[in-house]
Design a protein around this motif. Structure first.
Motif, PDB file in Angstrom:
ATOM      1  N   TYR A  95       0.965  -1.251  -0.466  1.00 37.48           N
ATOM      2  CA  TYR A  95       0.144   0.383  -0.063  1.00 37.48           C
ATOM      3  C   TYR A  95       0.510   1.194  -0.005  1.00 37.48           C
ATOM      4  O   TYR A  95       1.327   1.658   1.151  1.00 37.48           O
ATOM      5  CB  TYR A  95      -1.094   0.033   0.951  1.00 37.48           C
ATOM      6  CG  TYR A  95      -1.701   1.087   1.300  1.00 37.48           C
ATOM      7  CD1 TYR A  95      -3.031   1.736   0.629  1.00 37.48           C
ATOM      8  CD2 TYR A  95      -1.060   2.052   2.098  1.00 37.48           C
ATOM      9  CE1 TYR A  95      -3.668   2.345   0.794  1.00 37.48           C
ATOM     10  CE2 TYR A  95      -2.228   3.399   1.753  1.00 37.48           C
ATOM     11  CZ  TYR A  95      -3.398   3.508   1.807  1.00 37.48           C
ATOM     12  OH  TYR A  95      -3.960   4.848   1.914  1.00 37.48           O
ATOM     13  N   ASN A  96       0.472   2.269  -0.680  1.00 38.29           N
ATOM     14  CA  ASN A  96       1.843   3.553  -1.049  1.00 38.29           C
ATOM     15  C   ASN A  96       3.400   2.887  -0.584  1.00 38.29           C
ATOM     16  O   ASN A  96       3.641   3.187  -0.094  1.00 38.29           O
ATOM     17  CB  ASN A  96       1.639   4.151  -0.143  1.00 38.29           C
ATOM     18  CG  ASN A  96      -0.014   5.192  -0.364  1.00 38.29           C
ATOM     19  OD1 ASN A  96      -0.174   4.735  -1.309  1.00 38.29           O
ATOM     20  ND2 ASN A  96      -0.910   5.508   0.299  1.00 38.29           N
ATOM     21  N   GLU A 128      -3.996   1.485   6.738  1.00 37.21           N
ATOM     22  CA  GLU A 128      -2.967   2.364   5.286  1.00 37.21           C
ATOM     23  C   GLU A 128      -3.686   3.747   5.830  1.00 37.21           C
ATOM     24  O   GLU A 128      -2.750   4.322   5.357  1.00 37.21           O
ATOM     25  CB  GLU A 128      -4.607   1.819   4.745  1.00 37.21           C
ATOM     26  CG  GLU A 128      -4.241   0.483   3.752  1.00 37.21           C
ATOM     27  CD  GLU A 128      -5.511   0.165   3.350  1.00 37.21           C
ATOM     28  OE1 GLU A 128      -6.743   0.573   3.108  1.00 37.21           O
ATOM     29  OE2 GLU A 128      -5.457  -1.201   1.990  1.00 37.21           O
ATOM     30  N   GLU A 129      -4.310   4.160   6.897  1.00 36.66           N
ATOM     31  CA  GLU A 129      -4.301   5.339   7.720  1.00 36.66           C
ATOM     32  C   GLU A 129      -2.896   5.750   7.945  1.00 36.66           C
ATOM     33  O   GLU A 129      -2.303   7.141   8.220  1.00 36.66           O
ATOM     34  CB  GLU A 129      -5.579   4.904   8.162  1.00 36.66           C
ATOM     35  CG  GLU A 129      -6.561   4.977   8.097  1.00 36.66           C
ATOM     36  CD  GLU A 129      -8.234   5.052   8.498  1.00 36.66           C
ATOM     37  OE1 GLU A 129      -7.769   4.948   9.891  1.00 36.66           O
ATOM     38  OE2 GLU A 129      -9.073   5.135   8.598  1.00 36.66           O
ATOM     39  N   ASP A 132      -0.247   6.650   5.581  1.00 36.15           N
ATOM     40  CA  ASP A 132      -1.145   7.545   4.859  1.00 36.15           C
ATOM     41  C   ASP A 132      -0.419   8.951   5.516  1.00 36.15           C
ATOM     42  O   ASP A 132       0.190   9.523   5.075  1.00 36.15           O
ATOM     43  CB  ASP A 132      -2.319   8.357   5.253  1.00 36.15           C
ATOM     44  CG  ASP A 132      -2.923   7.720   3.618  1.00 36.15           C
ATOM     45  OD1 ASP A 132      -2.223   6.712   2.520  1.00 36.15           O
ATOM     46  OD2 ASP A 132      -4.339   6.833   3.634  1.00 36.15           O
ATOM     47  N   ARG A 133      -0.319   9.098   7.137  1.00 32.18           N
ATOM     48  CA  ARG A 133      -0.202   9.989   8.358  1.00 32.18           C
ATOM     49  C   ARG A 133       1.006   9.912   8.139  1.00 32.18           C
ATOM     50  O   ARG A 133       1.724  11.144   7.997  1.00 32.18           O
ATOM     51  CB  ARG A 133      -0.535   9.881   9.915  1.00 32.18           C
ATOM     52  CG  ARG A 133      -2.229  10.068  10.077  1.00 32.18           C
ATOM     53  CD  ARG A 133      -2.234   9.512  11.308  1.00 32.18           C
ATOM     54  NE  ARG A 133      -2.275   8.388  11.941  1.00 32.18           N
ATOM     55  CZ  ARG A 133      -3.265   7.683  12.219  1.00 32.18           C
ATOM     56  NH1 ARG A 133      -4.018   7.222  11.412  1.00 32.18           N
ATOM     57  NH2 ARG A 133      -3.372   6.879  12.383  1.00 32.18           N
ATOM     58  N   GLN A 136       2.998  12.256   5.250  1.00 34.20           N
ATOM     59  CA  GLN A 136       3.418  13.713   5.933  1.00 34.20           C
ATOM     60  C   GLN A 136       4.508  13.483   5.661  1.00 34.20           C
ATOM     61  O   GLN A 136       5.613  12.785   6.956  1.00 34.20           O
ATOM     62  CB  GLN A 136       2.512  13.659   6.817  1.00 34.20           C
ATOM     63  CG  GLN A 136       1.347  13.802   6.446  1.00 34.20           C
ATOM     64  CD  GLN A 136       0.006  13.365   7.408  1.00 34.20           C
ATOM     65  OE1 GLN A 136       0.120  14.181   8.466  1.00 34.20           O
ATOM     66  NE2 GLN A 136      -1.488  13.226   7.486  1.00 34.20           N
TER      67      GLN A 136
END
Length: 157
Positions: A95-96, A128-129, A132-133, A136
């Protein structure tokens, strides 16, 4: 665990986390609490953490909730994590750009290998969250709990 002791981990914790527990696993595992805490940090414990042998060599562990997320700091070579996760029957995906090992059962937690020094454990959507954080670029200089505390103080005034 003070925010300054491992600031990169704070970026993965949800800003709305209401509970954080962090500890120096290298020292705690050799203490009188080591066996009790160690049993909770396994698939047999209430946290449901997969039984990767390499997790036992962690330096620091940060647990956040709700939306349980465990952040393990240590040395986790990709080949070692791959072999141990495959042995547990986890499925490899990404994921990413982050390698994730998914548990086939809905009641088992999954693993994200952010780097050779950082593993995340949680449900797929939580991972996944967190990823994403973590992408940053700006590091949060404080614990998410401090932000919640500030909001609570403002509401009380």
């Amino acid at each position: 665990m003070a925010a300054e002791s491992y600031p990169r981990a704070w970026n993965y914790v949800a800003p709305d986390a209401t509970a954080l527990v962090g500890f120096d696993w290298q020292h705690l595992q050799d203490s009188f609490l080591g066996d009790a805490v160690g049993s909770e940090l396994s698939s047999a414990g209430h946290l449901g953490i997969p039984d990767l042998d390499c997790l036992k060599q962690s330096r620091q562990i940060l647990l956040s909730a709700p939306d349980f997320l465990a952040i393990f700091s240590g040395f986790f070579p990709s080949a070692t994590v791959d072999a141990q996760a495959a042995h547990l029957g986890l499925y490899k995906t990404s994921y990413n750009g982050v390698r994730i090992w998914l548990a086939p059962e809905k009641n088992r937690r999954s693993i994200a290998q952010v780097s050779d020094t950082l593993l995340l454990i949680g449900w797929r959507d939580t991972l996944e969250e967190a990823i994403d954080r973590g992408m940053q670029t700006a590091l949060r200089p404080y614990s998410p709990l401090l932000a919640n505390q500030r909001e609570s103080q403002v509401r009380l005034m």
